[in-house]
Design an enzyme around this catalytic site. Structure first.
Site, short mmCIF file in Angstrom:
data_model
loop_
_atom_site.label_atom_id
_atom_site.label_comp_id
_atom_site.label_asym_id
_atom_site.label_seq_id
_atom_site.Cartn_x
_atom_site.Cartn_y
_atom_site.Cartn_z
N GLY A 178 3.41 4.38 -4.74
CA GLY A 178 2.94 3.02 -4.54
C GLY A 178 3.21 2.09 -5.71
O GLY A 178 3.72 0.97 -5.54
N VAL A 179 2.89 2.50 -6.93
CA VAL A 179 3.15 1.67 -8.11
C VAL A 179 4.65 1.66 -8.41
O VAL A 179 5.23 0.61 -8.70
CB VAL A 179 2.36 2.18 -9.32
N GLY A 180 5.28 2.80 -8.34
CA GLY A 180 6.71 2.88 -8.64
C GLY A 180 7.56 2.01 -7.74
O GLY A 180 8.57 1.44 -8.17
N ARG A 239 1.24 19.52 4.69
CA ARG A 239 1.28 19.43 3.23
C ARG A 239 0.09 20.20 2.68
O ARG A 239 -1.06 19.92 3.00
CB ARG A 239 1.20 17.98 2.76
N HIS A 268 2.87 17.13 -6.73
CA HIS A 268 3.75 16.10 -6.18
C HIS A 268 5.16 16.64 -5.91
O HIS A 268 6.12 15.88 -5.83
CB HIS A 268 3.87 14.89 -7.12
N ASN A 292 -0.62 15.30 6.61
CA ASN A 292 -0.85 15.13 5.18
C ASN A 292 -2.34 14.86 4.98
O ASN A 292 -2.81 13.75 5.19
CB ASN A 292 -0.01 13.97 4.64
N HIS A 348 6.86 9.66 -10.02
CA HIS A 348 5.98 9.44 -8.87
C HIS A 348 4.74 8.73 -9.40
O HIS A 348 3.88 9.35 -10.02
CB HIS A 348 5.61 10.75 -8.19
N GLY A 394 -2.34 8.96 -7.94
CA GLY A 394 -1.98 10.09 -8.80
C GLY A 394 -0.58 9.84 -9.31
O GLY A 394 0.22 9.17 -8.65
N ARG A 439 -2.26 -3.40 -8.75
CA ARG A 439 -1.88 -4.75 -8.30
C ARG A 439 -2.84 -5.79 -8.87
O ARG A 439 -2.40 -6.86 -9.34
CB ARG A 439 -1.88 -4.81 -6.77
N ARG A 465 -7.90 9.11 -12.88
CA ARG A 465 -7.81 10.32 -13.69
C ARG A 465 -7.38 9.97 -15.11
O ARG A 465 -6.56 9.08 -15.31
CB ARG A 465 -6.82 11.31 -13.09
N GLU A 489 7.42 11.88 1.77
CA GLU A 489 7.06 13.29 1.81
C GLU A 489 7.16 13.84 3.23
O GLU A 489 7.44 15.02 3.43
CB GLU A 489 5.63 13.48 1.30
#
Length: 363
Positions: free
Chosen positions: A293-295, A57, A146, A18, A174, A178, A250, A207, A346
């Site tokens: 990560g956030v999810g 990937r 994604h 990846n 996701h 990103g 975080r 972004r 992934e």
């Protein structure tokens, strides 16, 4: 016993590659998807048993690649031709192929595309309202990204619920540096928030997400900004970073100052609105999945999101939401829609696709 290099009849171990914008993540998976090793560099791969296959990937498949494909000379040339569609990401993917091949020559390689899961988007979801000449000449369409994460989360949601994912209306969130959403019906992507580039859609770490294109024209005319200036700002200086001074969710969630509060409110406003849009593409919602990560690690974001989506049948169990650390159902037992947290893997999706391609070629 590992297969000989080039022998695709008994693919078991897969090295998943990846290549990100600033890192190269490597995972060696066994036949049962056990993680055998996570080498920190290409040089570390030399000390490991040779894998049976390598799964890469690749960010962009363009119009040509709608599924995983065995890499050969022709495929490599076509991947390089797609650099113009993803100049920030595609070169990293190609460099990953070159780097791994330098230490594992002769091992079969498969390209797995982040855009492939969205290749079958209905025309209404894929088409921009732009002049036909532009769309045809420059391959302008909504590609989505994604896809490997969305595909895995869809499959894993079915496993967690003991149901065929093809029978579920699923929205996958996701949420990482990103971020994108995907509406899944009959196991297929029918809408997504990212478009021609990964800039479209949600507010992300650095972004901007979707903004008024007229504003960009105005800035070019009145602020004397070049295309490179705009690209730098939209990709690397916007999003949470621009709102709160940091791209780290975080850290933002530990603060109570006005900038941090606004950043979270803007993030959630866009997230809730786009989840509702995805649900409309499905004519309802059976399952909402949080991954990335956030999810996976921000229960406050999951709760703040759900608080505005009760009309879709979403309700979180506060204790289960706070306790979730891996694959888990965090909804209340009586809510019409299920809400899941799914660990992003992934690597498993890439390994499965790699084995599938090579075994099909061996028959």
């Amino acid at each position: 016993m590992a297969a000989r290099p080039g022998d695709v009849s008994a693919v078991t171990t897969v090295l998943v590659v990846n290549a990100g914008s600033s890192s190269l993540k490597l995972t060696l998976l066994g036949a049962d998807d056990t993680v055998l090793a996570k080498p920190e560099s290409i040089e570390d791969v030399r000390g490991l048993p040779a894998p049976d296959a390598i799964g890469h990937r690749i960010v962009h498949g363009g119009r040509d690649f709608t599924g995983p494909v065995l890499i050969d000379g022709d495929v490599e040339r076509r991947l390089r031709d797609l650099v113009d569609l993803a100049p920030l990401h595609q070169p990293k993917s190609i460099n990953g192929i070159d780097a791994v091949r330098s230490v594992l020559p002769g091992v079969p390689e498969v390209a797995c595309f982040d855009t492939a899961f969205h290749a079958g988007l209905p025309p209404a979801a894929a088409t921009y309202a732009l002049p036909a000449e532009w769309r045809e000449k420059y391959s302008l369409r909504r590609y989505g990204f994604h896809g490997l994460s969305h595909a895995y989360a869809t499959r894993r949601a079915g496993e967690l619920l003991g149901a065929d994912p093809a029978a579920l209306r699923i929205v996958v969130c996701h949420l990482g540096a990103g971020a994108s959403l995907c509406a899944v019906a009959q196991g297929r992507s029918v809408d997504t928030t990212m478009g021609f580039t990964p800039l479209e859609g949600l507010v992300m770490a650095t972004r901007s997400g979707s903004i008024d294109p007229g504003m960009l024209l105005w800035l070019q005319q009145h602020a004397d900004l070049s295309p490179d200036d705009l690209a730098q700002a939209l990709e690397h200086e916007s999003g949470l970073l621009a709102l709160a001074g940091t791209a780290d969710m975080r850290r933002i969630l530990t603060r109570r100052d006005a900038d941090a509060v606004l950043a979270v409110e803007v993030y959630l406003h866009r997230l809730r609105a786009q989840i509702a849009a995805m649900a409309s593409a499905l004519n309802g919602l059976d399952v909402l999945v949080f991954t990335g990560g956030v999810g996976e690690h921000a229960p406050q974001i999951r709760q703040g999101c759900a608080d505005g989506l009760g009309f879709l049948g979403i309700a979180l169990d506060e204790a289960r939401n706070e306790a979730a650390r891996s694959d888990a159902d965090i909804g209340t037992t009586d809510a019409p829609a299920r809400v899941l947290v799914v660990t992003a893997r992934e690597d498993l999706e890439i390994a499965a696709a790699t084995r599938r391609v090579l075994r099909a070629g061996a028959r």
